[in-house]
Enzyme design. Structure first.
Site, PDB file in Angstrom:
ATOM      1  N   HIS B  38      52.964 146.571  85.385  1.00  0.00           N
ATOM      2  CA  HIS B  38      54.055 145.369  85.619  1.00  0.00           C
ATOM      3  C   HIS B  38      54.295 144.318  84.368  1.00  0.00           C
ATOM      4  O   HIS B  38      55.386 143.944  84.129  1.00  0.00           O
ATOM      5  CB  HIS B  38      53.624 144.670  86.784  1.00  0.00           C
ATOM      6  N   LYS B 103      47.000 145.176  99.067  1.00  0.00           N
ATOM      7  CA  LYS B 103      45.993 144.651 100.035  1.00  0.00           C
ATOM      8  C   LYS B 103      45.919 143.054  99.640  1.00  0.00           C
ATOM      9  O   LYS B 103      45.787 142.692  98.488  1.00  0.00           O
ATOM     10  CB  LYS B 103      44.638 145.212 100.089  1.00  0.00           C
TER      11      LYS B 103
END
Lengths: 282, 185
Positions: B38, B103
């Site tokens: 990212h 998560k």
């Protein structure tokens, strides 16, 4: 006078190698058992489905192809070394690191160590984090802990005030774990270190996560606190994977040592449901 | 709570029918990316460069798999904790990304971006990595190979089970579930 026992460091290297691979693929029986009990007791249908998947994961992993978790952790090693032991034929720390490097390569485990600033992966999962304790005798006890980043990030040390006392400790732990919520892969195992000093409390907290699940602290005061915290956590509603239910934590383990009259160190080390630890006595 | 079978790429029509708590079986292509990937993707955008894949309609899975054994496409592949991608997700959602799988909690900015641009954050079961890894049919590194486990991979998944966590209406499954199940011991 007791005699010196010589231990070739290659024995340590091989022990670490085997423990690391076993930890990655085979969940300890005590945790597996608790998860089965939790599955039976869970009231939330989603929570139950999550626990069912978690139990299936243990079975798939035990076949030896896919590790329990893709995050096969930093290699954390606690060693209780008898003072009559003399390690020969090499350097102890090098032997531990060689065992870790070989295990992570041979067993297709993820290498997760990196340079903290550049974030460049070091590619060998080294160095192992080694804590040594000198104890009486001529034995060596090794605890291997494959510590994942998600649960480790949901850990902290807080220097409480002595006046915060028992209730302050309980509140701090409960609030912290509830705030962490779904992040550390619940149902978790919570290690709590009370006392010692700043860094000692953290080591106690991590060591507490290695205790066999379901064993209480022999000090009844602490056993009672473990129970009280566990009940509060399982009433939080967070549940398995944070998707709701009555199984937020499988166990709370507290370790305590004396502290300074001016301090009340508290450390919380969170372990996920795949709390991968193995031990051996040499 | 409804159950859906969806195939990527996802459309606005797919997204608007999803509500927090729904179970979705995802099939098709899913891209992997976590912290280091990212950082590179966003840096590339800042420099006016391209992303390794067109994010329109796509889903990113926050995962750093364990190495594949010979004869297998991938190793274990459970979700990593998503909050570390908070600064990046809204930028990719604005570029057309329709879903993230991970998560744990994400930020209000991510929730807002899901509402504004019609996207969904899916929660997966952390630590069920062997189950997920063994269900992945194909995996191919398409960018940043030097990042090892953090490289961007193109996965082909079939009926990957995920839960709608943040929907396009601002709902949050973690909060809803916690409220529903508090004090039920």
């Amino acid at each position: 006078m007791s005699s010196i026992r010589e231990i070739n460091v290659s024995i340590i290297e091989d022990a670490i190698y085997n423990l690391a691979i076993e930890a990655a693929y085979k969940l300890p029986d005590d945790i597996h058992q608790k998860e089965k009990e939790a599955f039976e007791k869970e009231k939330s249908p989603v929570g139950k489905a999550v626990l069912e998947t978690i139990l299936k994961n243990v079975e798939v992993s035990a076949q030896g192809v896919f590790p329990l978790c893709q995050d096969t952790g930093l290699a954390v090693v606690f060693m209780e070394i008898g003072q009559d032991v003399h390690f020969v034929e090499g350097n102890l720390i090098d032997a531990i690191n060689k065992g870790v490097e070989r295990a992570y390569k041979d067993a297709y485990l993820r290498k997760s160590t990196c340079d903290p600033l550049t974030r460049k992966n070091l590619g060998n999962n080294l160095p192992a984090i080694v804590h040594t304790f000198i104890v009486p005798g001529d034995k060596v006890k090794i605890f291997f802990d494959a510590k994942g980043g998600g649960s480790e990030s949901m850990s902290k040390v807080q220097m409480l005030k002595p006046a915060d006392g028992r209730d302050g400790i309980i509140k701090t732990v409960v609030d912290w774990v509830i705030e962490a919520g779904p992040n550390p892969c619940p149902p978790t195992i919570i290690g709590v270190g009370i006392g010692g000093d700043f860094e000692r409390s953290a080591i106690l907290a991590k060591k507490a996560t290695l205790r066999h699940l379901g064993e209480k602290n022999p000090d009844p005061r602490l056993a009672e606190m473990e129970e009280e915290i566990l009940t509060k956590l399982n009433n939080s509603g967070i549940g398995p994977a944070g998707l709701g239910g009555i199984t937020t934590s499988l166990g709370v383990h507290i370790e305590m040592e004396p502290c300074h009259i001016a301090t009340l160190p508290l450390a919380i080390n969170t372990a996920c449901h795949v709390n991968r630890h193995k031990e051996i006595l040499i | 709570m409804a159950e859906y079978k969806l195939k990527t790429p996802l459309t606005d029509e797919d997204i608007i029918k999803l509500k927090a708590g729904d179970k979705v079986y995802l099939s098709g292509v899913v891209y992997t990316g976590r912290d280091a990937a990212h950082m590179r993707m966003i840096e590339s955008l800042k420099q006016g460069g391209e992303l390794p894949f067109d994010p329109k309609g796509q889903v990113i899975y926050y995962v750093g798999p364990s190495p594949a054994r010979p004869g297998y496409p991938i190793g274990s592949a459970g979700p990593t904790t998503s909050y570390r991608m908070n600064p990046f997700a809204p930028i990719l959602i604005e570029k057309g990304l329709k879903g993230m799988i991970g998560k744990g909690k994400m930020s209000q900015e991510v929730k807002d971006a899901c509402v504004k641009y019609k996207a969904v954050y899916f929660a997966s079961i952390g630590g069920a990595a062997a189950v997920v890894g063994s269900a992945i049919k194909k995996a191919e590194v398409i960018a940043y190979d030097d990042l090892g486990p953090e490289a961007v991979r193109k996965l082909e998944v079939e009926d990957m089970p995920v839960f709608v966590c943040y929907d396009a209406y601002g709902n949050d499954l973690y909060e809803l579930a916690k409220k529903e199940w508090a004090n039920k011991l």
